[in-house]
Design a protein around this motif. Structure first.
Motif, PDB file in Angstrom:
ATOM      1  N   GLU A   1       2.957   5.901  -3.018  1.00 53.88           N
ATOM      2  CA  GLU A   1       4.047   6.770  -3.463  1.00 53.88           C
ATOM      3  C   GLU A   1       4.077   6.877  -4.987  1.00 53.88           C
ATOM      4  O   GLU A   1       4.304   7.959  -5.535  1.00 53.88           O
ATOM      5  CB  GLU A   1       5.380   6.246  -2.941  1.00 53.88           C
ATOM      6  N   VAL A   2       3.866   5.760  -5.660  1.00 50.00           N
ATOM      7  CA  VAL A   2       3.847   5.777  -7.127  1.00 50.00           C
ATOM      8  C   VAL A   2       2.658   6.592  -7.623  1.00 50.00           C
ATOM      9  O   VAL A   2       2.785   7.427  -8.524  1.00 50.00           O
ATOM     10  CB  VAL A   2       3.801   4.342  -7.683  1.00 50.00           C
ATOM     11  N   ALA A   3       1.493   6.380  -7.015  1.00 51.60           N
ATOM     12  CA  ALA A   3       0.288   7.095  -7.445  1.00 51.60           C
ATOM     13  C   ALA A   3       0.409   8.590  -7.195  1.00 51.60           C
ATOM     14  O   ALA A   3      -0.117   9.403  -7.976  1.00 51.60           O
ATOM     15  CB  ALA A   3      -0.929   6.540  -6.710  1.00 51.60           C
ATOM     16  N   ALA A   4       1.095   8.982  -6.126  1.00 52.16           N
ATOM     17  CA  ALA A   4       1.215  10.403  -5.788  1.00 52.16           C
ATOM     18  C   ALA A   4       1.958  11.179  -6.871  1.00 52.16           C
ATOM     19  O   ALA A   4       1.697  12.368  -7.082  1.00 52.16           O
ATOM     20  CB  ALA A   4       1.924  10.561  -4.453  1.00 52.16           C
ATOM     21  N   VAL A   5       2.870  10.505  -7.564  1.00 50.54           N
ATOM     22  CA  VAL A   5       3.622  11.168  -8.634  1.00 50.54           C
ATOM     23  C   VAL A   5       2.751  11.341  -9.878  1.00 50.54           C
ATOM     24  O   VAL A   5       2.902  12.294 -10.636  1.00 50.54           O
ATOM     25  CB  VAL A   5       4.901  10.368  -8.960  1.00 50.54           C
ATOM     26  N   GLY A   6       1.833  10.407 -10.070  1.00 59.14           N
ATOM     27  CA  GLY A   6       0.900  10.507 -11.191  1.00 59.14           C
ATOM     28  C   GLY A   6       1.512  10.210 -12.550  1.00 59.14           C
ATOM     29  O   GLY A   6       1.023  10.695 -13.576  1.00 59.14           O
TER      30      GLY A   6
ATOM     31  N   ALA B   1       7.115   4.260 -13.233  1.00 64.95           N
ATOM     32  CA  ALA B   1       6.431   3.692 -12.073  1.00 64.95           C
ATOM     33  C   ALA B   1       7.275   2.578 -11.456  1.00 64.95           C
ATOM     34  O   ALA B   1       7.358   2.454 -10.226  1.00 64.95           O
ATOM     35  CB  ALA B   1       5.063   3.153 -12.475  1.00 64.95           C
ATOM     36  N   LEU B   2       7.909   1.770 -12.285  1.00 60.22           N
ATOM     37  CA  LEU B   2       8.765   0.695 -11.792  1.00 60.22           C
ATOM     38  C   LEU B   2       9.975   1.271 -11.058  1.00 60.22           C
ATOM     39  O   LEU B   2      10.373   0.764 -10.002  1.00 60.22           O
ATOM     40  CB  LEU B   2       9.211  -0.180 -12.969  1.00 60.22           C
TER      41      LEU B   2
ATOM     42  N   ALA C   1       0.831  -1.209   0.000  1.00 60.00           N
ATOM     43  CA  ALA C   1       0.000   0.000   0.000  1.00 60.00           C
ATOM     44  C   ALA C   1       0.861   1.253   0.000  1.00 60.00           C
ATOM     45  O   ALA C   1       0.552   2.235  -0.693  1.00 60.00           O
ATOM     46  CB  ALA C   1      -0.925  -0.016   1.214  1.00 60.00           C
ATOM     47  N   ARG C   2       1.940   1.244   0.762  1.00 56.79           N
ATOM     48  CA  ARG C   2       2.821   2.408   0.817  1.00 56.79           C
ATOM     49  C   ARG C   2       3.519   2.646  -0.523  1.00 56.79           C
ATOM     50  O   ARG C   2       3.616   3.788  -0.988  1.00 56.79           O
ATOM     51  CB  ARG C   2       3.861   2.215   1.923  1.00 56.79           C
TER      52      ARG C   2
ATOM     53  N   ASP D   1       1.812  -6.563 -11.680  1.00 54.85           N
ATOM     54  CA  ASP D   1       0.849  -5.693 -12.359  1.00 54.85           C
ATOM     55  C   ASP D   1       1.556  -4.571 -13.125  1.00 54.85           C
ATOM     56  O   ASP D   1       1.148  -4.226 -14.248  1.00 54.85           O
ATOM     57  CB  ASP D   1      -0.128  -5.082 -11.352  1.00 54.85           C
ATOM     58  N   VAL D   2       2.597  -3.988 -12.532  1.00 54.36           N
ATOM     59  CA  VAL D   2       3.327  -2.917 -13.219  1.00 54.36           C
ATOM     60  C   VAL D   2       4.049  -3.472 -14.442  1.00 54.36           C
ATOM     61  O   VAL D   2       4.072  -2.837 -15.509  1.00 54.36           O
ATOM     62  CB  VAL D   2       4.322  -2.233 -12.254  1.00 54.36           C
TER      63      VAL D   2
END
Length: 208
Positions: A88-93, A100-101, A83-84, A148-149
């Motif tokens: 963090e990845v999602a926050a960068v967008g 993302a990787l 989740a963390r 998934d990534v």
């Protein structure tokens, strides 16, 4: 008109479910702290129930044995780590799976030295649970996130087309070794920087 059923039995069952959930959560929280501080082998069930504020019978009502509690702790830690990293990845967008990787790898290299991750998941996890069960728990969370990534990168044409499962296993194996390297290093910051550079090269090698 038939009599309506009394709400009391249902209310009582709900209270029992809530108490059971609270007991289980207390045991997992106590286990996380103690296993991280002392390691699985050094923690007795007496210490766990004392820290959780429950009876020994309550422990065995929720979990078959200490190993079953440990498995629940491993899964809880893994879920939090996943989740963390995802947050963090999602926050960068970023809309680029390769970026993302990279972000996920950097986050992992920072998180992996935390005591509950290092000791519970990486050191004690495989030996206590066995490799197959340990990897199955990981597959539900961090491993699943990596898979998934990678699948996203392949579908987007950013990673060479290949079976996702074997690639995810190789990267997860590399990330676990990187975490152990950092944790055992005399200079953790230098070790983290070294491993970050290694992962940059690995990830770059995946791109088309």
């Amino acid at each position: 008109m038939p009599a309506l059923p009394s709400p009391e039995p249902q209310s009582q069952r709900r209270r029992q479910v809530d108490r059971s959930a609270a007991t289980q959560a207390a045991l997992i929280a106590a286990g996380r702290r103690l296993f991280a501080e002392e390691g699985f082998a050094s923690v007795g069930t007496e210490a766990i129930v004392a820290a959780a504020g429950v009876s020994r019978g309550a422990l065995y009502h929720q979990f078959v044995d200490k190993s079953a509690l440990f498995a629940a702790v491993v899964e809880a830690v893994e879920a939090d780590v996943a989740a963390r990293i995802a947050a963090e990845v999602a926050a960068v967008g970023s809309t680029d799976p390769i970026e993302a990787l990279r972000l996920a790898a950097r986050a992992w290299l920072r998180i992996c030295v935390e005591p509950e991750v290092h000791r519970i998941v990486l050191l004690d996890g495989p030996s206590v649970l066995g490799w197959a069960e340990w990897r199955e728990l990981c597959a539900r969370h961090v491993f699943g996130l990596v898979r998934d990534v990678l699948a996203w990168g392949i579908d987007a044409g950013r990673i060479r087309r290949q079976p996702v499962g074997p690639l995810a296993h190789v990267l997860m194996g590399a990330s676990d070794e990187a975490a152990l390297y950092i944790a055992r290093a005399n200079d953790a910051e230098t070790a983290r920087a070294e491993m970050a550079n290694v992962f940059e090269l690995l990830i770059e090698g995946l791109t088309r």
